[in-house]
Write a protein that holds these residues in place. Structure first.
Motif, mmCIF file in Angstrom:
data_model
loop_
_atom_site.group_PDB
_atom_site.id
_atom_site.type_symbol
_atom_site.label_atom_id
_atom_site.label_comp_id
_atom_site.label_asym_id
_atom_site.label_seq_id
_atom_site.Cartn_x
_atom_site.Cartn_y
_atom_site.Cartn_z
ATOM 1 N N TRP A 196 -7.935 0.329 -3.172
ATOM 2 C CA TRP A 196 -7.420 0.199 -1.803
ATOM 3 C C TRP A 196 -8.341 -0.644 -0.936
ATOM 4 O O TRP A 196 -7.891 -1.338 -0.034
ATOM 5 N N LEU A 197 -9.638 -0.594 -1.196
ATOM 6 C CA LEU A 197 -10.620 -1.257 -0.352
ATOM 7 C C LEU A 197 -10.912 -2.686 -0.787
ATOM 8 O O LEU A 197 -10.978 -3.598 0.050
ATOM 9 N N TYR A 205 -2.589 3.460 10.575
ATOM 10 C CA TYR A 205 -3.509 2.370 10.244
ATOM 11 C C TYR A 205 -3.006 1.630 9.011
ATOM 12 O O TYR A 205 -2.509 2.237 8.065
ATOM 13 N N ASP A 206 -3.155 0.311 9.048
ATOM 14 C CA ASP A 206 -2.955 -0.479 7.840
ATOM 15 C C ASP A 206 -4.251 -1.230 7.578
ATOM 16 O O ASP A 206 -5.255 -1.017 8.274
ATOM 17 N N TYR A 207 -4.258 -2.107 6.592
ATOM 18 C CA TYR A 207 -5.512 -2.753 6.237
ATOM 19 C C TYR A 207 -6.001 -3.680 7.347
ATOM 20 O O TYR A 207 -7.212 -3.759 7.618
ATOM 21 N N GLU A 228 -3.450 5.012 -0.303
ATOM 22 C CA GLU A 228 -4.212 3.900 0.235
ATOM 23 C C GLU A 228 -4.307 3.994 1.755
ATOM 24 O O GLU A 228 -5.380 3.811 2.340
ATOM 25 N N LYS A 229 -3.184 4.307 2.400
ATOM 26 C CA LYS A 229 -3.172 4.380 3.855
ATOM 27 C C LYS A 229 -3.996 5.557 4.371
ATOM 28 O O LYS A 229 -4.601 5.480 5.446
ATOM 29 N N MET A 268 -7.583 4.340 4.268
ATOM 30 C CA MET A 268 -7.788 3.388 5.352
ATOM 31 C C MET A 268 -7.952 4.118 6.680
ATOM 32 O O MET A 268 -8.833 3.800 7.490
ATOM 33 N N SER A 269 -7.101 5.102 6.908
ATOM 34 C CA SER A 269 -7.130 5.835 8.172
ATOM 35 C C SER A 269 -8.400 6.663 8.310
ATOM 36 O O SER A 269 -9.006 6.711 9.390
ATOM 37 N N PHE A 303 -7.724 -1.635 9.942
ATOM 38 C CA PHE A 303 -9.005 -1.183 9.404
ATOM 39 C C PHE A 303 -10.051 -2.291 9.524
ATOM 40 O O PHE A 303 -11.189 -2.061 9.965
ATOM 41 N N TYR A 319 -11.559 -7.005 1.187
ATOM 42 C CA TYR A 319 -12.267 -6.901 2.462
ATOM 43 C C TYR A 319 -12.762 -8.274 2.923
ATOM 44 O O TYR A 319 -12.586 -8.649 4.078
ATOM 45 N N ASP A 322 0.821 -1.204 0.000
ATOM 46 C CA ASP A 322 0.000 0.000 0.000
ATOM 47 C C ASP A 322 0.855 1.253 0.000
ATOM 48 O O ASP A 322 1.834 1.363 0.739
#
Length: 266
Positions: free
Chosen positions: A156-157, A91-93, A59-60, A63-64, A96, A184, A55
């Motif tokens: 990213w999601l 935050y990372d995935y 992306e981060k 996520m944040s 999250f 996800y 990421d």
């Protein structure tokens, strides 16, 4: 899964050249740093294996932003994060997804969906749904345009995806999005989180708040998912996902003795 309001973020000038800066190119290289999937093949890992991602800064940030909004509804943090206030890039995935899981716990299906709706609304400027309705009335063009936006902005999601042709009321149009292996679902391993925290609230948000029908069709056999803009979603009781069992071997909150995921029951 909606287009968010932009927020100005000040980045430190040092080492900024090392960051992946293009959300539009999931496999973008910038000074030797790769964004997106980190698998050697460049494709999601096979079913049963978790895809590795690299990421970048954008992306981060997303996520944040999402995790911070959701954390208000998540109750107590886990032991690792307890007492620590996370910054924008902390935050990372996995964290999250952890916040999402904590939001789910102690809430029924309807309550989980309402939390996501509130989070999505909080990410938008006042009056955004009304403006969206004016800009994107439920036409073929609007459906195709939003499908095209989904691919770069939600990599990213959900991971890599591509626009595909679908048929709606006898009309062929490029308003479908095929998510190759939903990040996800893959990382949560939870049918209930997929349905209650992504599929249903996203469908409802586009259909009811934005006035642009959207149907999401997850495939629990390979973790792919099809999004169809312009297609009205069925009532939950008539949706095949309503009868979906748990991922008994990979979900941390699964009930292998139940024929239907308990989180899908009101």
């Amino acid at each position: 899964m909606v287009v968010l309001s932009y927020q100005v973020v000040q980045f430190p000038t040092t080492n900024i050249h090392k960051l992946c800066i293009s959300p539009l190119k999931p496999h973008n290289y910038h000074h030797g740093i790769r964004c997106g999937i980190a698998e050697p093949s460049g494709q999601p890992a096979p079913m049963g294996q978790k895809t590795k991602y690299n990421d970048g800064v954008f992306e981060k940030v997303f996520m944040s932003l999402f995790a911070r909004k959701m954390e208000k509804f998540s109750g107590k943090p886990n032991k690792e994060s307890e007492g620590k206030k996370k910054g924008l890039f902390d935050y990372d995935y996995d964290s999250f997804v952890d916040v999402s899981r904590r939001v789910m716990q102690g809430r029924n299906r309807i309550q989980q969906q309402e939390v996501v709706r509130e989070v999505l609304l909080s990410m938008l400027p006042p009056g955004a749904p009304d403006q969206f309705r004016k800009l994107f009335p439920p036409t073929k063009w609007a459906a195709e345009f939003n499908a095209a936006l989904t691919v770069p902005f939600f990599h990213w999601l959900v991971g890599p995806s591509e626009v595909k042709e679908v048929e709606i009321n006898g009309v062929k149009q490029r308003s479908g999005v095929l998510i190759k292996k939903c990040r996800y679902l893959e990382n949560s391993g939870c049918v209930g989180m997929c349905v209650n925290m992504c599929k249903i609230p996203t469908q409802d948000f586009f259909t009811n708040e934005f006035g642009l029908p959207l149907t999401m069709i997850p495939n629990f056999e390979d973790m792919s998912c099809e999004m169809v803009y312009g297609q009205t979603p069925p009532p939950f009781e008539e949706d095949p996902v309503a009868k979906q069992p748990c991922f008994a071997e990979i979900c941390s909150v699964a009930n292998p003795n139940s024929s239907i995921c308990p989180k899908l029951q009101a």
